[in-house]
Design an enzyme around this catalytic site. Sequence first.
Site, PDB file in Angstrom:
ATOM      1  CB  THR A 129      -0.990  -0.031   1.122  1.00  0.00           C
ATOM      2  OG1 THR A 129       0.023   0.065   2.214  1.00  0.00           O
ATOM      3  CG2 THR A 129      -1.866  -1.044   1.305  1.00  0.00           C
ATOM      4  CE  LYS A 130       3.267   2.298   4.616  1.00  0.00           C
ATOM      5  NZ  LYS A 130       3.826   1.024   5.372  1.00  0.00           N
TER       6      LYS A 130
END
Length: 400
Positions: free
Chosen positions: A195-196
């Site tokens: 998700t980064k």
Amino acid sequence: MKAIKTLQIDEHLPFALPLIEEEEIKEVLDTLKSGWITTGPKTKRFEAEFAKFVGARHAIAVNSCTAALHLALEAIGVSEGDEVITTPMTFAATAEVIRYFKARPVFVDIDPVTMNIDVEKLEETVERSAKGGRLKAIVPVHFAGYPCDMDSIIEIARKHNVPVIEDAAHAFPARYKGRMVGTIGDITAFSFYATKNITTGEGGMITTDNDEWADRMRIMSLHGISRDAWKRYTAEGNWFYEILSPGYKYNLTDIAAAIGLAQLKKAHAFREYRAEIAARYNEAFERIAQITPPILKDEPETSHGWHLYVIKLNLENLSIDRNRFIEELRARGIGTSVHFIPLHIHPYYRDTYGYRPEDFPAAYGVFQRIISLPMYPKMTPGDVDRVIDAVLDVASLFKA
Ligand SMILES: *Cc1c(COP(=O)(O)O)cnc(C)c1O
């Protein structure tokens, strides 16, 4: 950059999604076909390109930001009974790595506006810890990607001769007073979790300008065996190696590094797109009394990494609480999250150190009011409108 049309139209909009395109797939296929799938030439290239990107002397690729933080604390020599100062407004990883050494995470409350560590309170806590002779390091977290007040933090650290290790899991790419995050503190840890801001599936990077710490972290990232141990299976390699210390298995694979090489090329474009979404959100939410949008402090010299877009509900102007607000958004097909449940109210930290919620009133107070909204390059302008419409709808329906 142009957003890619997502598959779902009226369905649930996920809180986060990676953007994996042809370049990533091509780079991974190249690695798979090459026969070299774990740490090797692609990882070396990823490290070199990342170091160049931020302007750091060393970049060491690892398999998570958690590993990066663990190796950083190991390199600076954290040991049992030491105190490492950090924020409660962070993910599990930041404090658990301190516990790996039986050292104590000492929390300092946050500035309720930026949600970064409060530097005035930091100074008091640092003084107290230093007097007790146990102060070992300061670990600031750039919350949501907005750089902490690093000048003040470094000044406080230098006064007591302890290193600053930055948890920059949210802050890539971000800039502080003209310098890239990754070149400011003594050691910086980045995350490439799914998700980064950029992803390798799972992965992380450590940057530092310190040769000695870089050497130690590289060695400890692969079983504590002598330098460039991965080369023992190459043509130039040699079967001989020496174990210098009982290390860890934290190396990044070339499959992951291949994804990272392609993602790195888009890092600035991704950030620009997230910043555009943030600007559109702010424009929509600034007008209503039920919501406080995040500050948009994008200046030429300091730029937000925009990993998270966190709104604060003004509960006095609403008839529902944060949890219900989230449920209402979910009912309208919008995925959200909460960053973070402050560490001191989790059972482990609460019970181990006897913390009460009000021990860190800013973190605890803000926690009741925050919601993270979707903000990622795979979102279309239409997706952004859907989020805005849903938030405005819930806010007006439940206006107090
Ligand atoms: C995601 C995250 C981490 C951990 O990153 P991993 O790569 O999953 O280990 C650490 N700190 C913060 C603030 C994070 O958000």
